[in-house]
Motif scaffolding. Sequence first.
Motif, PDB file in Angstrom:
ATOM      1  N   GLY A  52      17.321  66.948 -30.791  1.00 52.94           N
ATOM      2  CA  GLY A  52      17.351  66.040 -29.657  1.00 52.94           C
ATOM      3  C   GLY A  52      17.501  64.605 -30.100  1.00 52.94           C
ATOM      4  O   GLY A  52      17.875  64.311 -31.238  1.00 52.94           O
ATOM      5  N   TRP A  53      17.187  63.707 -29.186  1.00 55.42           N
ATOM      6  CA  TRP A  53      17.364  62.274 -29.385  1.00 55.42           C
ATOM      7  C   TRP A  53      16.066  61.576 -29.038  1.00 55.42           C
ATOM      8  O   TRP A  53      15.368  61.979 -28.104  1.00 55.42           O
ATOM      9  CB  TRP A  53      18.486  61.779 -28.483  1.00 55.42           C
ATOM     10  N   TYR A  54      15.719  60.554 -29.808  1.00 53.16           N
ATOM     11  CA  TYR A  54      14.512  59.807 -29.491  1.00 53.16           C
ATOM     12  C   TYR A  54      14.753  58.317 -29.678  1.00 53.16           C
ATOM     13  O   TYR A  54      15.657  57.891 -30.390  1.00 53.16           O
ATOM     14  CB  TYR A  54      13.327  60.261 -30.350  1.00 53.16           C
ATOM     15  N   ILE A  55      13.905  57.537 -29.015  1.00 53.80           N
ATOM     16  CA  ILE A  55      13.976  56.085 -29.121  1.00 53.80           C
ATOM     17  C   ILE A  55      12.561  55.558 -29.262  1.00 53.80           C
ATOM     18  O   ILE A  55      11.643  55.992 -28.570  1.00 53.80           O
ATOM     19  CB  ILE A  55      14.657  55.461 -27.883  1.00 53.80           C
ATOM     20  N   SER A  56      12.350  54.640 -30.181  1.00 50.32           N
ATOM     21  CA  SER A  56      11.028  54.042 -30.347  1.00 50.32           C
ATOM     22  C   SER A  56      10.871  52.912 -29.339  1.00 50.32           C
ATOM     23  O   SER A  56      11.808  52.157 -29.084  1.00 50.32           O
ATOM     24  CB  SER A  56      10.859  53.502 -31.767  1.00 50.32           C
ATOM     25  N   PRO A  57       9.675  52.766 -28.722  1.00 49.30           N
ATOM     26  CA  PRO A  57       9.478  51.709 -27.727  1.00 49.30           C
ATOM     27  C   PRO A  57       9.769  50.321 -28.270  1.00 49.30           C
ATOM     28  O   PRO A  57      10.193  49.437 -27.555  1.00 49.30           O
ATOM     29  CB  PRO A  57       7.997  51.860 -27.360  1.00 49.30           C
ATOM     30  N   ALA A  58       9.569  50.116 -29.583  1.00 50.33           N
ATOM     31  CA  ALA A  58       9.771  48.787 -30.163  1.00 50.33           C
ATOM     32  C   ALA A  58      11.222  48.348 -30.094  1.00 50.33           C
ATOM     33  O   ALA A  58      11.525  47.169 -29.998  1.00 50.33           O
ATOM     34  CB  ALA A  58       9.303  48.782 -31.613  1.00 50.33           C
ATOM     35  N   SER A  59      12.148  49.314 -30.134  1.00 48.66           N
ATOM     36  CA  SER A  59      13.570  48.962 -30.146  1.00 48.66           C
ATOM     37  C   SER A  59      14.228  49.176 -28.791  1.00 48.66           C
ATOM     38  O   SER A  59      15.432  49.166 -28.678  1.00 48.66           O
ATOM     39  CB  SER A  59      14.301  49.806 -31.192  1.00 48.66           C
ATOM     40  N   LYS A  60      13.413  49.362 -27.753  1.00 48.07           N
ATOM     41  CA  LYS A  60      13.970  49.717 -26.456  1.00 48.07           C
ATOM     42  C   LYS A  60      14.857  48.623 -25.880  1.00 48.07           C
ATOM     43  O   LYS A  60      15.889  48.890 -25.282  1.00 48.07           O
ATOM     44  CB  LYS A  60      12.834  50.035 -25.487  1.00 48.07           C
ATOM     45  N   ASN A  61      14.468  47.379 -26.056  1.00 45.80           N
ATOM     46  CA  ASN A  61      15.239  46.278 -25.487  1.00 45.80           C
ATOM     47  C   ASN A  61      16.020  45.504 -26.541  1.00 45.80           C
ATOM     48  O   ASN A  61      16.521  44.430 -26.290  1.00 45.80           O
ATOM     49  CB  ASN A  61      14.300  45.312 -24.755  1.00 45.80           C
ATOM     50  N   LYS A  62      16.099  46.069 -27.728  1.00 46.49           N
ATOM     51  CA  LYS A  62      16.788  45.395 -28.823  1.00 46.49           C
ATOM     52  C   LYS A  62      18.294  45.508 -28.655  1.00 46.49           C
ATOM     53  O   LYS A  62      18.817  46.559 -28.351  1.00 46.49           O
ATOM     54  CB  LYS A  62      16.360  46.019 -30.152  1.00 46.49           C
ATOM     55  N   LYS A  63      19.001  44.416 -28.877  1.00 50.59           N
ATOM     56  CA  LYS A  63      20.457  44.425 -28.770  1.00 50.59           C
ATOM     57  C   LYS A  63      21.086  44.558 -30.141  1.00 50.59           C
ATOM     58  O   LYS A  63      20.594  44.020 -31.121  1.00 50.59           O
ATOM     59  CB  LYS A  63      20.956  43.137 -28.110  1.00 50.59           C
ATOM     60  N   ASN A  64      22.183  45.266 -30.192  1.00 48.80           N
ATOM     61  CA  ASN A  64      22.931  45.384 -31.430  1.00 48.80           C
ATOM     62  C   ASN A  64      23.902  44.215 -31.519  1.00 48.80           C
ATOM     63  O   ASN A  64      24.694  43.983 -30.611  1.00 48.80           O
ATOM     64  CB  ASN A  64      23.698  46.711 -31.448  1.00 48.80           C
ATOM     65  N   LEU A  65      23.832  43.485 -32.617  1.00 59.17           N
ATOM     66  CA  LEU A  65      24.624  42.266 -32.726  1.00 59.17           C
ATOM     67  C   LEU A  65      26.109  42.546 -32.876  1.00 59.17           C
ATOM     68  O   LEU A  65      26.937  41.711 -32.556  1.00 59.17           O
ATOM     69  CB  LEU A  65      24.129  41.443 -33.918  1.00 59.17           C
ATOM     70  N   LYS A  66      26.461  43.752 -33.378  1.00 62.98           N
ATOM     71  CA  LYS A  66      27.873  44.049 -33.593  1.00 62.98           C
ATOM     72  C   LYS A  66      28.565  44.487 -32.312  1.00 62.98           C
ATOM     73  O   LYS A  66      29.688  44.119 -32.048  1.00 62.98           O
ATOM     74  CB  LYS A  66      28.020  45.142 -34.656  1.00 62.98           C
ATOM     75  N   TRP A 151      37.694  66.849 -37.143  1.00 58.70           N
ATOM     76  CA  TRP A 151      36.666  67.364 -36.243  1.00 58.70           C
ATOM     77  C   TRP A 151      36.770  66.626 -34.916  1.00 58.70           C
ATOM     78  O   TRP A 151      36.659  65.404 -34.860  1.00 58.70           O
ATOM     79  CB  TRP A 151      35.282  67.151 -36.856  1.00 58.70           C
ATOM     80  N   LEU A 152      37.006  67.370 -33.828  1.00 57.23           N
ATOM     81  CA  LEU A 152      37.136  66.770 -32.504  1.00 57.23           C
ATOM     82  C   LEU A 152      35.755  66.607 -31.883  1.00 57.23           C
ATOM     83  O   LEU A 152      35.028  67.584 -31.710  1.00 57.23           O
ATOM     84  CB  LEU A 152      38.008  67.641 -31.605  1.00 57.23           C
ATOM     85  N   HIS A 153      35.393  65.370 -31.564  1.00 57.24           N
ATOM     86  CA  HIS A 153      34.098  65.091 -30.937  1.00 57.24           C
ATOM     87  C   HIS A 153      34.306  64.607 -29.513  1.00 57.24           C
ATOM     88  O   HIS A 153      35.168  63.780 -29.243  1.00 57.24           O
ATOM     89  CB  HIS A 153      33.331  64.024 -31.718  1.00 57.24           C
ATOM     90  N   GLN A 154      33.500  65.144 -28.610  1.00 59.74           N
ATOM     91  CA  GLN A 154      33.501  64.695 -27.221  1.00 59.74           C
ATOM     92  C   GLN A 154      32.196  63.967 -26.937  1.00 59.74           C
ATOM     93  O   GLN A 154      31.113  64.479 -27.225  1.00 59.74           O
ATOM     94  CB  GLN A 154      33.649  65.873 -26.260  1.00 59.74           C
ATOM     95  N   VAL A 155      32.300  62.774 -26.389  1.00 59.23           N
ATOM     96  CA  VAL A 155      31.107  62.019 -26.015  1.00 59.23           C
ATOM     97  C   VAL A 155      30.432  62.760 -24.867  1.00 59.23           C
ATOM     98  O   VAL A 155      30.972  62.856 -23.772  1.00 59.23           O
ATOM     99  CB  VAL A 155      31.462  60.579 -25.603  1.00 59.23           C
ATOM    100  N   THR A 156      29.242  63.294 -25.134  1.00 63.49           N
ATOM    101  CA  THR A 156      28.573  64.200 -24.202  1.00 63.49           C
ATOM    102  C   THR A 156      27.437  63.536 -23.441  1.00 63.49           C
ATOM    103  O   THR A 156      27.199  63.846 -22.273  1.00 63.49           O
ATOM    104  CB  THR A 156      28.024  65.421 -24.967  1.00 63.49           C
ATOM    105  N   TYR A 157      26.727  62.601 -24.085  1.00 68.65           N
ATOM    106  CA  TYR A 157      25.526  62.017 -23.494  1.00 68.65           C
ATOM    107  C   TYR A 157      25.710  60.523 -23.245  1.00 68.65           C
ATOM    108  O   TYR A 157      26.478  59.857 -23.942  1.00 68.65           O
ATOM    109  CB  TYR A 157      24.318  62.232 -24.414  1.00 68.65           C
ATOM    110  N   ASP A 158      24.958  60.002 -22.275  1.00 70.81           N
ATOM    111  CA  ASP A 158      25.089  58.581 -21.955  1.00 70.81           C
ATOM    112  C   ASP A 158      24.433  57.688 -22.999  1.00 70.81           C
ATOM    113  O   ASP A 158      24.665  56.484 -23.030  1.00 70.81           O
ATOM    114  CB  ASP A 158      24.508  58.282 -20.565  1.00 70.81           C
ATOM    115  N   TRP A 159      23.592  58.263 -23.881  1.00 68.18           N
ATOM    116  CA  TRP A 159      22.945  57.451 -24.903  1.00 68.18           C
ATOM    117  C   TRP A 159      23.755  57.368 -26.195  1.00 68.18           C
ATOM    118  O   TRP A 159      23.346  56.701 -27.145  1.00 68.18           O
ATOM    119  CB  TRP A 159      21.548  57.981 -25.219  1.00 68.18           C
TER     120      TRP A 159
END
Length: 332
Positions: A52-66, A151-159
């Motif tokens: 599965g996928w997880y997110i830590s609360p500390a990085s929830k509102n963090k923006k990626n600079l790239k 390898w063909l990848h399909q974007v499946t999830y909104d995250w």
Amino acid sequence: FKKFIASISVLFLLLNFHSVSISQSSEFKQSQMEILPLTSFLFANRDTMRAGWYISPASKNKKNLKSVTKKPEGSLFVQLKPRFNEGEYQLALRVLRGGSHQRTHLREFTGGKPLNHKVYITIPFDFLIGVIQGEAIRSLFPNDRVEAGGWLHQVTYDWETPELIEKVFTNSENYIYPNSIFKQGINFTIPWKSLRSDLELEPLAVRDPLFIRRDDSGLRYAFYRIKHGDTLYSSVIIRFIGEKTHYARSQNASDLLILNGLADARSLSPGQYIKIPLEWIRSEYLHHVPSIYRLTEEKNFKKNIKPKKHKPYNILQNESGKNYKIDTISQR
């Protein structure tokens, strides 16, 4: 008056401790809720795992600079159970990328609790061996498949983000997809040369008399069946591995004995199977098979229309009335 002040101080400390406990408890529950198991799979035909996928609360509102993405940053994880009577050393050797040297991390993943073969352990994706990561990828992204050239990848999830996909599938850090077009339903091909080989997603083949199978650990190996008169040194090492120096051949012989659980090279018997790491196989015996891809006709297929070739890392737009498709015969 002093007793009154003391009682007020004690009451204040108790209330403060209670509020801290509530805060820590809520943070713990929040972090627990951030873990999202999405699928399960059977590894090596015996170990049930979840991914599965997880997110830590500390990085929830963090923006990626790239990429300046609004999507929360996170990572993949796999949940697995130790086998019965399996200790930290054996478990780390079996599932962690760093082997037994990383066994101290298991205590972090278990919170210091002893291993229990009935309890799942949540392990970050990056710590696991490539073959477990590959099986987790197959399970998480059921629409992914082998295509001609990659390898063909399909974007499946909104995250999903370009950064996450690059990190999971490749060794590159060149994020080439802007988030404006990186959305659910989009397909793109990752070339074999860019795909991580340790994921074991690429179909491989070996020439006779070798064949490829997965062993009990779930790893792919080349296998050779011993015939009458064969020896480990001349019939296996010199023939299939091809090391030229005597020292290298002797080292290969020792490693193969350990890998196959043999006490002596002279104990080989006709009909016995010897497994050999694929990365050791000489190039003339190990190859990629283009025949695993084939074009199949549909009802509205027109012979004068040639199928389009997928360009590496090219976004594939969904087309209506598509008159061809590629079927894959995979060797997994």
